[in-house]
Design a protein around this motif. Sequence first.
Motif, PDB file in Angstrom:
ATOM      1  N   ARG A   1       0.619  -1.455   0.056  1.00 52.52           N
ATOM      2  CA  ARG A   1      -0.180   0.048  -0.187  1.00 52.52           C
ATOM      3  C   ARG A   1       1.111   1.235   0.078  1.00 52.52           C
ATOM      4  NH1 ARG A   1      -4.409  -1.421   5.082  1.00 52.52           N
ATOM      5  NH2 ARG A   1      -5.068  -3.699   3.601  1.00 52.52           N
ATOM      6  N   VAL A   2       2.287   1.026   0.732  1.00 56.92           N
ATOM      7  CA  VAL A   2       3.174   2.077   0.688  1.00 56.92           C
ATOM      8  C   VAL A   2       4.424   2.129   0.882  1.00 56.92           C
ATOM      9  CG1 VAL A   2       2.919   4.260   3.024  1.00 56.92           C
ATOM     10  CG2 VAL A   2       1.449   3.698   2.653  1.00 56.92           C
ATOM     11  N   ILE A   3       5.329   2.696  -0.009  1.00 54.38           N
ATOM     12  CA  ILE A   3       6.371   2.995  -0.145  1.00 54.38           C
ATOM     13  C   ILE A   3       7.283   3.726   1.291  1.00 54.38           C
ATOM     14  CG2 ILE A   3       9.314   2.346  -1.185  1.00 54.38           C
ATOM     15  CD1 ILE A   3       7.338   1.321  -3.531  1.00 54.38           C
ATOM     16  N   PHE A   4       7.917   3.363   2.217  1.00 56.78           N
ATOM     17  CA  PHE A   4       8.871   4.979   3.159  1.00 56.78           C
ATOM     18  C   PHE A   4      10.383   4.341   2.621  1.00 56.78           C
ATOM     19  CE2 PHE A   4       5.049   3.432   5.552  1.00 56.78           C
ATOM     20  CZ  PHE A   4       4.141   4.600   5.503  1.00 56.78           C
ATOM     21  N   GLY A   5      10.304   5.774   2.384  1.00 56.69           N
ATOM     22  CA  GLY A   5      11.790   5.819   1.645  1.00 56.69           C
ATOM     23  C   GLY A   5      12.441   6.067   3.467  1.00 56.69           C
ATOM     24  N   SER A   6      13.858   6.394   3.220  1.00 58.31           N
ATOM     25  CA  SER A   6      14.940   5.833   5.154  1.00 58.31           C
ATOM     26  C   SER A   6      15.346   6.878   4.871  1.00 58.31           C
ATOM     27  CB  SER A   6      15.344   4.823   5.000  1.00 58.31           C
ATOM     28  OG  SER A   6      16.002   4.455   4.645  1.00 58.31           O
ATOM     29  N   GLY A   7      15.369   8.013   3.440  1.00 55.45           N
ATOM     30  CA  GLY A   7      16.131   8.783   3.551  1.00 55.45           C
ATOM     31  C   GLY A   7      15.386  11.063   2.995  1.00 55.45           C
ATOM     32  N   ALA A   8      16.525  11.319   2.564  1.00 53.36           N
ATOM     33  CA  ALA A   8      15.415  12.673   2.251  1.00 53.36           C
ATOM     34  C   ALA A   8      15.135  12.334   0.420  1.00 53.36           C
ATOM     35  CB  ALA A   8      15.931  13.743   2.149  1.00 53.36           C
ATOM     36  N   GLY A   9      15.634  11.901  -0.110  1.00 52.53           N
ATOM     37  CA  GLY A   9      15.592  11.052  -1.691  1.00 52.53           C
ATOM     38  C   GLY A   9      15.169   9.619  -1.812  1.00 52.53           C
ATOM     39  N   VAL A  10      14.289   9.983  -2.521  1.00 53.71           N
ATOM     40  CA  VAL A  10      14.056   8.744  -3.479  1.00 53.71           C
ATOM     41  C   VAL A  10      14.592   7.845  -4.578  1.00 53.71           C
ATOM     42  CG1 VAL A  10      11.623   8.877  -2.423  1.00 53.71           C
ATOM     43  CG2 VAL A  10      12.219   9.541  -4.497  1.00 53.71           C
ATOM     44  N   ASP A  11      15.541   8.136  -5.309  1.00 49.80           N
ATOM     45  CA  ASP A  11      16.698   8.003  -6.203  1.00 49.80           C
ATOM     46  C   ASP A  11      16.659   6.417  -6.628  1.00 49.80           C
ATOM     47  OD1 ASP A  11      17.344  10.279  -5.964  1.00 49.80           O
ATOM     48  OD2 ASP A  11      18.795  10.759  -5.808  1.00 49.80           O
ATOM     49  N   PHE A  12      16.830   6.155  -5.768  1.00 51.04           N
ATOM     50  CA  PHE A  12      17.017   4.111  -5.292  1.00 51.04           C
ATOM     51  C   PHE A  12      16.022   3.416  -5.810  1.00 51.04           C
ATOM     52  CE2 PHE A  12      21.532   5.764  -4.074  1.00 51.04           C
ATOM     53  CZ  PHE A  12      22.267   4.768  -5.012  1.00 51.04           C
ATOM     54  N   ILE A  13      14.543   3.834  -4.943  1.00 49.77           N
ATOM     55  CA  ILE A  13      13.422   3.196  -5.296  1.00 49.77           C
ATOM     56  C   ILE A  13      13.146   4.146  -6.663  1.00 49.77           C
ATOM     57  CG2 ILE A  13      10.936   3.123  -4.300  1.00 49.77           C
ATOM     58  CD1 ILE A  13      12.343   4.673  -1.368  1.00 49.77           C
ATOM     59  N   VAL A  14      12.747   4.993  -7.379  1.00 54.51           N
ATOM     60  CA  VAL A  14      12.293   5.331  -8.432  1.00 54.51           C
ATOM     61  C   VAL A  14      13.048   5.366  -9.275  1.00 54.51           C
ATOM     62  CG1 VAL A  14      10.770   6.770  -7.432  1.00 54.51           C
ATOM     63  CG2 VAL A  14      13.159   7.613  -8.710  1.00 54.51           C
ATOM     64  N   ARG A  15      14.490   4.274  -8.991  1.00 49.39           N
ATOM     65  CA  ARG A  15      15.015   4.390 -10.428  1.00 49.39           C
ATOM     66  C   ARG A  15      14.573   2.823 -11.224  1.00 49.39           C
ATOM     67  NH1 ARG A  15      21.064   2.518  -8.772  1.00 49.39           N
ATOM     68  NH2 ARG A  15      20.160   0.989  -6.783  1.00 49.39           N
ATOM     69  N   ASP A  16      13.634   1.967 -10.268  1.00 43.60           N
ATOM     70  CA  ASP A  16      13.410   0.565 -10.829  1.00 43.60           C
ATOM     71  C   ASP A  16      11.990   0.982 -11.318  1.00 43.60           C
ATOM     72  OD1 ASP A  16      12.457  -1.762 -10.849  1.00 43.60           O
ATOM     73  OD2 ASP A  16      11.698  -1.730  -9.031  1.00 43.60           O
ATOM     74  N   PRO A  17      12.204   0.178 -12.319  1.00 43.25           N
ATOM     75  CA  PRO A  17      11.383   0.844 -13.984  1.00 43.25           C
ATOM     76  C   PRO A  17      10.446  -0.188 -13.304  1.00 43.25           C
ATOM     77  CG  PRO A  17      13.026  -1.008 -14.512  1.00 43.25           C
ATOM     78  CD  PRO A  17      13.740   0.078 -13.910  1.00 43.25           C
TER      79      PRO A  17
END
Length: 238
Positions: free
Chosen positions: A61-77
């Motif tokens: 339901r929700v993705i919590f990123g553990s940092g201020a940036g979410v670069d490594f999450i959204v790079r996943d196609p």
Amino acid sequence: MLLVKSGGASAVADWQAAFREFAPHLDVRWWDDPAVDPAAVRYVLVWDPEAGRLARLPNLRVIFGSGAGVDFIVRDPDVPDLPIVRCVPPEATQRMGEFVCWSVLSLLKDARRMAIGQARATWDYFEMPFNAAEKTVGIMGLGAMGTRSAEMLRGLGIPVVAWSRTRKSVEGVTCFAGEAEREAFLARCDVLVCLLPSSPETQGIIAAPLLAGLPRGAGLVNVGRGAQQKLEDVLAAL
């Protein structure tokens, strides 16, 4: 159920203790726990999930990123189209501000010359022909990190201008926005600080065309991940 990857397996007990205090109903499990049923996972706390892994959690339901940036999450196609919540702890923005201030002052005070002299045990007296307050620092990217960096630089008496994709406002900072205003922003930067996230729009943005818009002799502090590879290519060609 909440799956936790950030911090590694050794940090799971700490995460479990924290969530027991604030959300005792959550079952907090390690990212690679073989006993976990993927269909039972509702939330994840991650920094750099493996490509395709989030898409294999059908009831996420929700993705919590553990940092201020979410670069490594959204790079996943294959990242699911779900809410992504960033984590911006005050200590992280403070550390980034400290690093930016240190980097800017190192450039403006020629700290490299001092370090080389120290390594060679040669001591020559010199003074920079200007005060730091006579130079303008430009920050690209006004998220939490960029905003805190701008505030700390202003606290040192250094003029700051900033550029972001959309209009932002920071007290004491002249803010530019969008492609139409980027050239005017660059022209004012004696030191350019890149704090842009990695995205298709920012990939390779620090390249010769952009650098050509800076005043001659300008400095560069590249903290943003978006331009890293292109910048390395530019420097290799010099």
